[in-house]
Design a protein around this motif. Sequence first.
Motif, PDB file in Angstrom:
ATOM      1  N   GLY A 179       0.783  -1.228   0.000  1.00 48.40           N
ATOM      2  CA  GLY A 179       0.000   0.000   0.000  1.00 48.40           C
ATOM      3  C   GLY A 179       0.811   1.272   0.000  1.00 48.40           C
ATOM      4  N   VAL A 180       2.067   1.208  -0.439  1.00 46.19           N
ATOM      5  CA  VAL A 180       2.893   2.411  -0.497  1.00 46.19           C
ATOM      6  C   VAL A 180       2.356   3.369  -1.554  1.00 46.19           C
ATOM      7  CG1 VAL A 180       5.216   3.291  -0.910  1.00 46.19           C
ATOM      8  CG2 VAL A 180       4.898   1.127   0.302  1.00 46.19           C
ATOM      9  N   VAL A 181       1.833   2.808  -2.641  1.00 45.39           N
ATOM     10  CA  VAL A 181       1.228   3.605  -3.701  1.00 45.39           C
ATOM     11  C   VAL A 181      -0.213   3.141  -3.900  1.00 45.39           C
ATOM     12  CG1 VAL A 181       3.402   4.025  -4.878  1.00 45.39           C
ATOM     13  CG2 VAL A 181       2.039   2.036  -5.508  1.00 45.39           C
ATOM     14  N   SER A 182      -1.054   4.075  -4.316  1.00 50.05           N
ATOM     15  CA  SER A 182      -2.465   3.717  -4.539  1.00 50.05           C
ATOM     16  C   SER A 182      -3.058   4.420  -5.753  1.00 50.05           C
ATOM     17  CB  SER A 182      -3.299   4.048  -3.290  1.00 50.05           C
ATOM     18  OG  SER A 182      -3.153   5.427  -2.945  1.00 50.05           O
ATOM     19  N   SER A 183      -2.657   5.657  -5.999  1.00 53.52           N
ATOM     20  CA  SER A 183      -3.233   6.410  -7.110  1.00 53.52           C
ATOM     21  C   SER A 183      -2.544   6.054  -8.417  1.00 53.52           C
ATOM     22  CB  SER A 183      -3.115   7.911  -6.849  1.00 53.52           C
ATOM     23  OG  SER A 183      -1.754   8.312  -6.845  1.00 53.52           O
ATOM     24  N   ARG A 184      -3.180   6.410  -9.540  1.00 53.33           N
ATOM     25  CA  ARG A 184      -2.609   6.162 -10.854  1.00 53.33           C
ATOM     26  C   ARG A 184      -1.324   6.966 -11.049  1.00 53.33           C
ATOM     27  NH1 ARG A 184      -2.130   2.412 -14.245  1.00 53.33           N
ATOM     28  NH2 ARG A 184      -4.333   1.919 -13.797  1.00 53.33           N
ATOM     29  N   ALA A 185      -1.300   8.210 -10.573  1.00 50.23           N
ATOM     30  CA  ALA A 185      -0.095   9.037 -10.711  1.00 50.23           C
ATOM     31  C   ALA A 185       1.069   8.446  -9.930  1.00 50.23           C
ATOM     32  CB  ALA A 185      -0.391  10.459 -10.231  1.00 50.23           C
ATOM     33  N   ALA A 186       0.781   7.972  -8.709  1.00 53.20           N
ATOM     34  CA  ALA A 186       1.832   7.359  -7.896  1.00 53.20           C
ATOM     35  C   ALA A 186       2.333   6.076  -8.539  1.00 53.20           C
ATOM     36  CB  ALA A 186       1.309   7.084  -6.495  1.00 53.20           C
ATOM     37  N   LEU A 187       1.439   5.335  -9.161  1.00 53.28           N
ATOM     38  CA  LEU A 187       1.839   4.092  -9.836  1.00 53.28           C
ATOM     39  C   LEU A 187       2.748   4.381 -11.026  1.00 53.28           C
ATOM     40  CD1 LEU A 187       1.570   1.046 -10.001  1.00 53.28           C
ATOM     41  CD2 LEU A 187      -0.497   1.346 -11.381  1.00 53.28           C
ATOM     42  N   ASN A 188       2.445   5.450 -11.760  1.00 54.57           N
ATOM     43  CA  ASN A 188       3.307   5.838 -12.882  1.00 54.57           C
ATOM     44  C   ASN A 188       4.704   6.229 -12.398  1.00 54.57           C
ATOM     45  OD1 ASN A 188       1.278   5.392 -14.766  1.00 54.57           O
ATOM     46  ND2 ASN A 188       0.529   7.499 -14.667  1.00 54.57           N
ATOM     47  N   ARG A 189       4.743   6.960 -11.281  1.00 58.15           N
ATOM     48  CA  ARG A 189       6.052   7.332 -10.718  1.00 58.15           C
ATOM     49  C   ARG A 189       6.801   6.090 -10.241  1.00 58.15           C
ATOM     50  NH1 ARG A 189       2.925  11.703  -8.596  1.00 58.15           N
ATOM     51  NH2 ARG A 189       2.673  10.588  -6.625  1.00 58.15           N
ATOM     52  N   LEU A 190       6.061   5.143  -9.684  1.00 58.12           N
ATOM     53  CA  LEU A 190       6.683   3.901  -9.217  1.00 58.12           C
ATOM     54  C   LEU A 190       7.267   3.112 -10.382  1.00 58.12           C
ATOM     55  CD1 LEU A 190       7.274   1.908  -6.927  1.00 58.12           C
ATOM     56  CD2 LEU A 190       4.984   0.943  -7.274  1.00 58.12           C
ATOM     57  N   ASN A 191       6.571   3.100 -11.511  1.00 54.09           N
ATOM     58  CA  ASN A 191       7.107   2.428 -12.709  1.00 54.09           C
ATOM     59  C   ASN A 191       8.441   3.040 -13.124  1.00 54.09           C
ATOM     60  OD1 ASN A 191       4.980   0.598 -13.005  1.00 54.09           O
ATOM     61  ND2 ASN A 191       3.754   2.045 -14.197  1.00 54.09           N
ATOM     62  N   ALA A 192       8.508   4.368 -13.067  1.00 51.27           N
ATOM     63  CA  ALA A 192       9.746   5.057 -13.432  1.00 51.27           C
ATOM     64  C   ALA A 192      10.866   4.730 -12.442  1.00 51.27           C
ATOM     65  CB  ALA A 192       9.509   6.563 -13.485  1.00 51.27           C
ATOM     66  N   VAL A 193      10.532   4.701 -11.149  1.00 52.73           N
ATOM     67  CA  VAL A 193      11.527   4.371 -10.126  1.00 52.73           C
ATOM     68  C   VAL A 193      12.057   2.952 -10.323  1.00 52.73           C
ATOM     69  CG1 VAL A 193      11.868   3.962  -7.657  1.00 52.73           C
ATOM     70  CG2 VAL A 193      10.636   5.995  -8.423  1.00 52.73           C
ATOM     71  N   ALA A 194      11.150   2.009 -10.608  1.00 53.23           N
ATOM     72  CA  ALA A 194      11.549   0.623 -10.825  1.00 53.23           C
ATOM     73  C   ALA A 194      12.483   0.507 -12.023  1.00 53.23           C
ATOM     74  CB  ALA A 194      10.319  -0.262 -11.018  1.00 53.23           C
ATOM     75  N   ALA A 195      12.200   1.270 -13.079  1.00 52.65           N
ATOM     76  CA  ALA A 195      13.062   1.249 -14.268  1.00 52.65           C
ATOM     77  C   ALA A 195      14.448   1.800 -13.940  1.00 52.65           C
ATOM     78  CB  ALA A 195      12.421   2.058 -15.390  1.00 52.65           C
ATOM     79  N   ILE A 196      14.493   2.868 -13.140  1.00 52.09           N
ATOM     80  CA  ILE A 196      15.780   3.453 -12.742  1.00 52.09           C
ATOM     81  C   ILE A 196      16.570   2.475 -11.879  1.00 52.09           C
ATOM     82  CG2 ILE A 196      16.854   5.287 -11.389  1.00 52.09           C
ATOM     83  CD1 ILE A 196      14.555   7.114 -12.285  1.00 52.09           C
ATOM     84  N   VAL A 197      15.878   1.822 -10.949  1.00 52.20           N
ATOM     85  CA  VAL A 197      16.538   0.833 -10.089  1.00 52.20           C
ATOM     86  C   VAL A 197      17.114  -0.299 -10.936  1.00 52.20           C
ATOM     87  CG1 VAL A 197      16.146  -0.934  -8.318  1.00 52.20           C
ATOM     88  CG2 VAL A 197      15.150   1.348  -8.053  1.00 52.20           C
TER      89      VAL A 197
END
Length: 217
Positions: A179-197
């Motif tokens: 539950g760290v992310v829930s909104s669509r915008a937060a999920l998009n940012r999480l996708n970017a973070v995962a790609a950077i990692v």
Amino acid sequence: MSTAATSPNRADATFLVSRLSSLLAVLPLGVWTVAHLWNNLAAFQGEAAWQHAVTEYKHPYAFFASTVLALLPLALHTVWGVQRILTTKPNNTKYTYFANLKYLLQRLSAIGILLFLLAHITLAFLKPRLTTHGQAEAFSALAHEMHHNFPTLAVYVLGILGVAYHLANGLHTFCMGWGVVSSRAALNRLNAVAAIVFVCLLAMGWGAIWALYVSGS
């Protein structure tokens, strides 16, 4: 006891085990993996620096603690992962979503990592200590294998690729599951973070391999 009474309990236990395995995969296993990849970059500084960063420990108990910290969560996560692979099936042919593709790649990378770790732990961790009176793996031996033994080089290149993807995508799944992310915008940012990692992990791992390969010449 009736099926109706046991099913919720089983579901709760499965949920708890899933969350615990996800947590162990990030803390401490994920952190240890990042630290191990970072330490291996000392190969750019030469043999002495690599041996000090990767194989030497300041305290006699530090080696034992580090091993337990890595291998125990790894064993638990592996058991859970194998159970998941055996009991779930991808449905990519029916649902061609990007999330389904990532799920399939996560399972395939898990199998590849398991094979890679079996080879890595056996050849680079156990074998040197069993055949050289407890001494750790030698930089020169590992560098020589990287440069002159193509199967070894290929296994490490593909193994690091699998580790980088599995950990980056696992971090993505962890944040969603907890539950760290829930909104669509937060999920998009999480996708970017995962790609950077993923890119950072891959750069560290392949960078260390390159340094060992060059030294092996």
